[in-house]
Design an enzyme around this catalytic site. Structure first.
Site, short mmCIF file in Angstrom:
data_model
loop_
_atom_site.label_atom_id
_atom_site.label_comp_id
_atom_site.label_asym_id
_atom_site.label_seq_id
_atom_site.Cartn_x
_atom_site.Cartn_y
_atom_site.Cartn_z
CD GLU A 17 12.15 -17.70 -73.46
OE1 GLU A 17 12.32 -16.98 -72.46
OE2 GLU A 17 11.05 -18.15 -73.80
CB THR A 48 11.54 -22.63 -72.71
OG1 THR A 48 11.76 -23.46 -73.83
CG2 THR A 48 11.54 -21.18 -73.11
CG HIS A 77 12.46 -21.05 -68.53
ND1 HIS A 77 11.44 -20.47 -69.26
CD2 HIS A 77 13.45 -20.13 -68.50
CE1 HIS A 77 11.81 -19.26 -69.64
NE2 HIS A 77 13.03 -19.03 -69.20
CG ASP A 109 0.30 -22.71 -70.81
OD1 ASP A 109 -0.15 -21.84 -70.04
OD2 ASP A 109 0.93 -22.44 -71.84
CE LYS A 168 4.78 -15.50 -60.18
NZ LYS A 168 4.37 -16.04 -61.49
#
Ligand code: FAD
Length: 294
Positions: A17, A48, A77, A109, A168
């Site tokens: 990542e 990300t 992402h 978040d 989901k």
């Protein structure tokens, strides 16, 4: 290449990542780091997305660069919670135009300034809404979702967390990647429970090599991960000696990956955090297991 094709293999493979620059000024250094990691030829790389930040457009640029220049499949992402529907739809169009076939659909978040606002007015409240929109935009897209072996910090219990996770997945996730964990038994226990709940998509465990003492507090705070005694002892012993902590953290992550593979897991995602040296050291430690020419 769609990641689901990779997940069918029986040999261990690693993915890494990376994250986009937090400011315009350090784009070049981040690009260099991501390219060094791409040269290791991992199974795939994920990039990300900085929710709402001015550099979020770099996610796609880096994902495209990795794929086109190095032939490494990329996973872009995308978060939704602090975005408008219009912004998210634009990002979905950009993803399709860039030829990205793999997208990690996340809620993100909740920013502190939104914490007390009226959630019924938000365009997005949960990742499932983004999964539905991505799936509707392109039925062939390979969509990933996040999952939490130690439950999401906002969930009141694991049963509820797994129930929402199942919804989901049913909305269109092709695979799930886990939050970091430092005790593999927590992952095995989680796998048992989600399989029992009828979730059958591939689960990619996420392993975070802790390579400096200062990282520990932040990582634990963000993830809420349990620190086993063996890990605590390692941080106590080496936390203030950077070179030793790096070596010990890489060894701990390597050991976790070996145990995962020995227990039947073939794809492990490494939270390599733009550190090519750490990614390379883990890969080197596992070279014979990975079947690499050394
Ligand atoms: P959700 O799936 O929406 O879950 C969040 C919480 O809501 C959980 O408690 C869940 O049980 C609950 N919930 C879900 N659906 C419902 C529902 N319908 N009704 C009521 N409750 C519900 N953050 C970034 O900003 N950028 C990134 O690139 C990024 N990448 C990540 C990658 C991985 C593998 C992981 C594990 C996390 C990543 N994160 C990233 C962090 C992530 O955005 C946060 O953990 C966020 O708080 C939750 O995101 P989610 O997609 O899991 O949310």
């Amino acid at each position: 290449m769609k990641l689901t094709e990779l997940f069918q293999q029986e040999r261990l493979s690693l993915s890494f990542e990376v994250f986009p620059p937090k400011t315009e000024g350090n784009f070049e250094s981040v690009r260099h780091a991501t390219e060094e990691i791409a040269k290791l030829r991992p199974a795939f790389m994920s990039v990300t997305y900085g929710a709402g930040g001015g550099t979020s457009r770099y996610t796609l640029e880096i994902a495209k660069n990795i794929k086109e220049r190095y032939g490494v499949p990329s996973l872009a992402h995308l978060t939704c919670v602090s975005s408008t529907r219009q912004t998210v739809h634009q990002r979905i169009c950009d993803i399709r135009e860039a030829g990205i076939q793999n997208v990690m659909a996340l809620r993100g978040d909740i920013p502190a300034e939104l914490a007390d606002s009226d959630r019924s007015r938000w365009d997005y409240r949960h990742a499932i809404e983004l999964v539905r929109e991505l799936r509707a935009a392109d039925p062939t897209l390979c969509i990933g979702g996040a999952c939490y072996p130690e439950i999401h910090p906002e969930s009141t219990n694991q049963r509820e967390d797994i129930r929402y996770l199942k919804e989901k997945v049913d909305a269109g996730c092709s695979f799930l990647t886990t939050q970091m964990f430092f005790d593999n038994n927590l992952l095995y226990n989680f796998l048992y429970k989600i399989r029992e709940a009828g979730i059958t998509v591939p689960i990619i465990p996420g392993v975070m090599p802790i390579t400096n003492g200062n990282q520990v507090e932040r990582a634990i705070k963000l993830s809420g991960s349990f620190m086993p005694q063996r890990f605590k002892a390692l941080v106590d012993k080496f936390g203030t000696t950077p070179a030793a902590m790096k070596q010990a953290g890489i060894a701990y992550a390597t050991d976790q990956i070996i145990d995962l593979y020995a227990n039947g897991i073939t794809n492990v995602h490494v939270y390599s955090m733009n550190k090519p040296d750490v990614a390379a050291a883990i890969q080197q430690n596992l070279s014979a297991i990975l079947g690499m020419d050394v």
